[in-house]
Design a protein around this motif. Structure first.
Motif, PDB file in Angstrom:
ATOM      1  N   GLN A  13       0.836  -1.213   0.000  1.00 42.69           N
ATOM      2  CA  GLN A  13       0.000   0.000   0.000  1.00 42.69           C
ATOM      3  C   GLN A  13       0.865   1.255   0.000  1.00 42.69           C
ATOM      4  OE1 GLN A  13      -2.274  -1.080   3.444  1.00 42.69           O
ATOM      5  NE2 GLN A  13      -3.968  -1.923   2.259  1.00 42.69           N
ATOM      6  N   ASN A  14       1.926   1.230   0.766  1.00 45.75           N
ATOM      7  CA  ASN A  14       2.825   2.387   0.809  1.00 45.75           C
ATOM      8  C   ASN A  14       3.561   2.571  -0.519  1.00 45.75           C
ATOM      9  OD1 ASN A  14       2.502   3.514   3.476  1.00 45.75           O
ATOM     10  ND2 ASN A  14       3.427   1.656   4.268  1.00 45.75           N
ATOM     11  N   ILE A  16       2.465   1.676  -3.540  1.00 44.76           N
ATOM     12  CA  ILE A  16       1.505   2.240  -4.489  1.00 44.76           C
ATOM     13  C   ILE A  16       1.358   3.739  -4.244  1.00 44.76           C
ATOM     14  CG2 ILE A  16      -0.947   2.287  -5.128  1.00 44.76           C
ATOM     15  CD1 ILE A  16      -0.964  -0.778  -4.415  1.00 44.76           C
ATOM     16  N   ALA A  17       1.195   4.100  -2.968  1.00 41.33           N
ATOM     17  CA  ALA A  17       1.009   5.506  -2.617  1.00 41.33           C
ATOM     18  C   ALA A  17       2.234   6.341  -3.024  1.00 41.33           C
ATOM     19  CB  ALA A  17       0.738   5.644  -1.126  1.00 41.33           C
ATOM     20  N   ALA A  20       2.224   6.787  -6.779  1.00 40.31           N
ATOM     21  CA  ALA A  20       1.112   7.672  -7.125  1.00 40.31           C
ATOM     22  C   ALA A  20       1.416   9.111  -6.742  1.00 40.31           C
ATOM     23  CB  ALA A  20      -0.166   7.185  -6.441  1.00 40.31           C
ATOM     24  N   LYS A  21       2.070   9.285  -5.606  1.00 35.60           N
ATOM     25  CA  LYS A  21       2.380  10.638  -5.168  1.00 35.60           C
ATOM     26  C   LYS A  21       3.303  11.328  -6.175  1.00 35.60           C
ATOM     27  CE  LYS A  21       3.211  10.842  -0.727  1.00 35.60           C
ATOM     28  NZ  LYS A  21       3.894  11.038   0.584  1.00 35.60           N
ATOM     29  N   PHE A  23       3.289  10.885  -9.302  1.00 36.60           N
ATOM     30  CA  PHE A  23       2.471  11.263 -10.464  1.00 36.60           C
ATOM     31  C   PHE A  23       1.399  12.272 -10.067  1.00 36.60           C
ATOM     32  CE2 PHE A  23       3.349   6.620 -11.626  1.00 36.60           C
ATOM     33  CZ  PHE A  23       4.598   6.951 -12.124  1.00 36.60           C
ATOM     34  N   GLY A  24       1.391  12.634  -8.811  1.00 39.25           N
ATOM     35  CA  GLY A  24       0.360  13.522  -8.291  1.00 39.25           C
ATOM     36  C   GLY A  24       0.626  14.994  -8.520  1.00 39.25           C
ATOM     37  N   HIS A  25       1.579  15.300  -9.364  1.00 41.01           N
ATOM     38  CA  HIS A  25       1.826  16.700  -9.719  1.00 41.01           C
ATOM     39  C   HIS A  25       1.984  16.808 -11.233  1.00 41.01           C
ATOM     40  CE1 HIS A  25       3.432  20.663 -10.046  1.00 41.01           C
ATOM     41  NE2 HIS A  25       3.181  20.856  -8.765  1.00 41.01           N
ATOM     42  N   VAL A  29       4.230  14.757 -14.260  1.00 42.94           N
ATOM     43  CA  VAL A  29       3.580  14.047 -15.362  1.00 42.94           C
ATOM     44  C   VAL A  29       4.129  14.575 -16.688  1.00 42.94           C
ATOM     45  CG1 VAL A  29       1.381  13.719 -16.571  1.00 42.94           C
ATOM     46  CG2 VAL A  29       1.467  13.542 -14.085  1.00 42.94           C
ATOM     47  N   MET A  91       7.327  -0.584 -11.832  1.00 42.47           N
ATOM     48  CA  MET A  91       6.295   0.291 -11.256  1.00 42.47           C
ATOM     49  C   MET A  91       4.931  -0.049 -11.845  1.00 42.47           C
ATOM     50  SD  MET A  91       4.327   2.993 -12.336  1.00 42.47           S
ATOM     51  CE  MET A  91       5.188   3.734 -13.705  1.00 42.47           C
ATOM     52  N   MET A  95       1.421  -0.881  -9.959  1.00 42.25           N
ATOM     53  CA  MET A  95       0.240  -0.043 -10.139  1.00 42.25           C
ATOM     54  C   MET A  95      -0.915  -0.800 -10.782  1.00 42.25           C
ATOM     55  SD  MET A  95       0.930   2.719  -8.638  1.00 42.25           S
ATOM     56  CE  MET A  95      -0.354   3.895  -9.076  1.00 42.25           C
TER      57      MET A  95
END
Lengths: 110, 110
Positions: A13-14, A16-17, A20-21, A23-25, A29, A91, A95
């Motif tokens: 879970q960590n 994945i997070a 994702a983090k 790609f969270g900006h 991206v 990765m 994902m």
DNA sequence: ATTGTATATTGCAATATTACGATTAAAGAA
DNA sequence: TTCTTTAATCGTAATATTGCAATATACAAT
């Protein structure tokens, strides 16, 4: 608080997070998309391409490098960045395991 | 600053970043995984399951609901949450477009 | 050695996120 | 109605993130 209680979650879970983090900006991206397109190791052109200040781009690149998603090679005064293909593939596996989940119990309610 | 310059990025880049940001916290990953497993609309069991305080879980659920990834139905005093399948599929399309990119120019350097 | 170019690092201000106690709201049960 | 349960909201503290000016570093060229 702003602090995340990572201890109470699984390694997966960590992981994945964390991906994702990254790609969270949108800047990160955009950087990654540009590296995929111009793999010929365009370096600080990203500053022009993206439209953020040089220190800001440098910071985003660092985060992506720390995660292992990109590599950087020194070429004279400039630095050549590109996608770390093996890491990217790894990765994707992580994902997709998350994204491709299926609903196990079909007893729906909403 | 803490503020993101969304104006300078494409709609698609911001969309990817927004979905990714939602997955950028292990609690939200855990919540979604649980909803996939126990689709039978388990509600505040998430508080017990995840191990964060009720207001915290509620906040995470709200973010996921705002993004449209989950739905909530009132069932008496409790509320039943589950995956919004159509939105999830749509999200996957967007994310896979990004994750499945291929390097266009093979003139590598690193 | 000095100058120029490219990138990283530092330091800081502004804003965002995370977490939770306290409170509120809504609905069923007594 | 009053009590109970469940979940949302408010308020707030602590921490994280974003962005950039200023500076430092590293290397090439003169």
């Amino acid at each position: 608080m702003g602090i995340t209680k990572t201890e109470i979650f699984t390694e997966q879970q960590n992981q994945i997070a964390n991906f994702a983090k990254a790609f969270g900006h949108p800047a990160r991206v955009a950087i990654l998309q540009h590296l995929f397109k111009i793999n010929a190791c365009i370096c600080g052109d990203l500053v022009i391409e993206i439209g953020l200040a040089q220190p800001t781009i440098s910071q985003h690149l660092k985060e992506l490098k720390t995660l292992g998603l990109i590599k950087g090679n020194i070429e004279g005064t400039s630095i050549c960045y590109c996608i770390h293909q093996e890491s990217w593939t790894a990765m994707k596996t992580v994902m997709n395991q998350f994204l491709d989940q299926d609903i196990e119990n079909k007893t729906n309610c909403c």
